[in-house]
Design an enzyme around this catalytic site. Sequence first.
Site, PDB file in Angstrom:
ATOM      1  N   LYS A 117      -4.127 -47.809  -9.647  1.00  0.00           N
ATOM      2  CA  LYS A 117      -2.725 -46.839  -9.569  1.00  0.00           C
ATOM      3  C   LYS A 117      -1.967 -48.210 -10.206  1.00  0.00           C
ATOM      4  O   LYS A 117      -1.035 -47.833 -10.599  1.00  0.00           O
ATOM      5  CB  LYS A 117      -2.706 -46.896  -7.992  1.00  0.00           C
ATOM      6  N   LYS A 168       0.684 -42.594  -1.413  1.00  0.00           N
ATOM      7  CA  LYS A 168      -0.929 -42.990  -1.207  1.00  0.00           C
ATOM      8  C   LYS A 168      -1.583 -44.865  -0.832  1.00  0.00           C
ATOM      9  O   LYS A 168       0.058 -45.191  -1.180  1.00  0.00           O
ATOM     10  CB  LYS A 168      -1.697 -42.380  -2.284  1.00  0.00           C
ATOM     11  N   ARG A 183      -6.982 -34.627 -16.676  1.00  0.00           N
ATOM     12  CA  ARG A 183      -6.760 -35.890 -17.018  1.00  0.00           C
ATOM     13  C   ARG A 183      -7.062 -36.266 -18.195  1.00  0.00           C
ATOM     14  O   ARG A 183      -8.265 -35.167 -18.895  1.00  0.00           O
ATOM     15  CB  ARG A 183      -8.856 -35.518 -16.050  1.00  0.00           C
ATOM     16  N   ARG A 205      -6.369 -30.036 -12.870  1.00  0.00           N
ATOM     17  CA  ARG A 205      -6.662 -29.374 -12.309  1.00  0.00           C
ATOM     18  C   ARG A 205      -5.847 -29.296 -10.893  1.00  0.00           C
ATOM     19  O   ARG A 205      -5.043 -29.873 -10.880  1.00  0.00           O
ATOM     20  CB  ARG A 205      -6.674 -31.425 -11.232  1.00  0.00           C
ATOM     21  N   ARG A 246      -2.615 -31.201  -3.528  1.00  0.00           N
ATOM     22  CA  ARG A 246      -3.210 -32.096  -4.241  1.00  0.00           C
ATOM     23  C   ARG A 246      -4.318 -31.141  -5.310  1.00  0.00           C
ATOM     24  O   ARG A 246      -4.778 -30.040  -5.060  1.00  0.00           O
ATOM     25  CB  ARG A 246      -4.526 -33.175  -3.718  1.00  0.00           C
ATOM     26  N   ASN A 264      -7.539 -44.665 -14.639  1.00  0.00           N
ATOM     27  CA  ASN A 264      -9.110 -44.305 -14.135  1.00  0.00           C
ATOM     28  C   ASN A 264      -9.793 -45.121 -15.139  1.00  0.00           C
ATOM     29  O   ASN A 264      -9.893 -44.827 -15.568  1.00  0.00           O
ATOM     30  CB  ASN A 264      -9.513 -42.915 -13.465  1.00  0.00           C
TER      31      ASN A 264
END
Length: 319
Positions: A126, A161, A211, A226, A234, A284
Site C-alpha cells: 500500500k 483499508k 493489474r 478485475r 471491490r 504489489n
Amino acid sequence: MTLDIVVLMDPIESIKTAKDSTFAMLLEAQHRGHRLHYVRPGGLSLRDGQAFALAAPLAVEDDPKQWFKLGSTSHFEFGPGQAVLMRKDPPVDAEYIHDTQVLGIAQQAGALIVNDPQGLRDYNEKLAALLFPQCCPPTVVTRDNATLKAFVAEHGEAVLKPLDGMGGRSIFRARAGEANLNVILETLTDGGRQLAMAQRYLPEISEGDKRILLVDGEPVDYCLARIPQGDEFRGNLAAGGRGEARPLSERDRWIAAQVGPEMKRRGMLFVGLDVIGDYLTEVNVTSPTCIREIDAAYGTRIAGRLFDVIERRMASAAA
C-alpha cells in the site's frame, strides 16, 4: 545453463492452476530444463551462518487433476546457480520478515532471489505506491481517526483499508456522514494503534481495477481488469471480480514508466501495479498474479519474459 529453481510458496496442493502465476513460472522453468525444488513456508533455516531450505524435488504438469509430484524432502544449501522464487502470499508478518532475512543470507551466498529480500521488506504494497505521488489519487495514512474522518468529509467518499491485507480483505467504502464510519475507523486503526490508509473513491472502479505486470521494470503490453460484480465495489478476483484482459492505455504506460525504473534498480524483477482509472493505488511485490489470465487471452508468455531475465542475470553472475 541448467539452474536450480527453488520456490517458496503456500501449499501447492491448494492452488488453482488455471489462475496461479507461480504455477506458470514453474511450468516455464521446467520447460527450459531447470531443476525445480519446492519449499513450504517455514522451511527456511540457518546453520553456522549458512542458509538452508527443507526442500523436495518438484515436477509439474498442466493438468487440473494432478499438477505436481514431489520427491523426498532434504536439507538444501543455498548458493550459486540457484534462483529462488519468493512467492508466499501476505500478510508480511514477523515470520515473513524473518524468511526474507534468511533469504538475504542466501543472496550473499550467490543465489538470485526473486524478488530482492530487502525490497520485500522495504515495499509495503500500500505504502509503496506513495513513493510515486504523481501517479496516485489523494491519499492519507494515519492512526488518527479524526484525520481519516476529515479526509472522508473532504472528498465525500473514500476507500479505507489496512496496510497489510490482500485480496480485498477488510477494505471499506465509506461516505461522509455515514453512521458506521466511526466504528469502521476504530476497527481499522484498532482504536488508534495501527496505521490505516484512506484514498479518494474512484468511480472508475466500475470499469475495473487493472493489474499491470512489470518484468524487470518493463510493462507487459496487456493488463487484467478485475471488474466488480453485483453489489460488490471491490474488483479483486478473490472478492468475486471478473477478469478481463485488455491492452495497456497510454496512461497505464506512463504510470509504468514512472514506477518501473525504481523497481528495476531495487531488484524487483516481477511486480504488479494496481491502477483504477488514471491512478496508481498499490504496488504489489510479494506474489503478483494474473499471468495465466493474460497469457490465455493474448497468447503471451509472461513467465518466459521473466525467465529470460533470470537466465541473463545468472549467466552474468557466473561469467
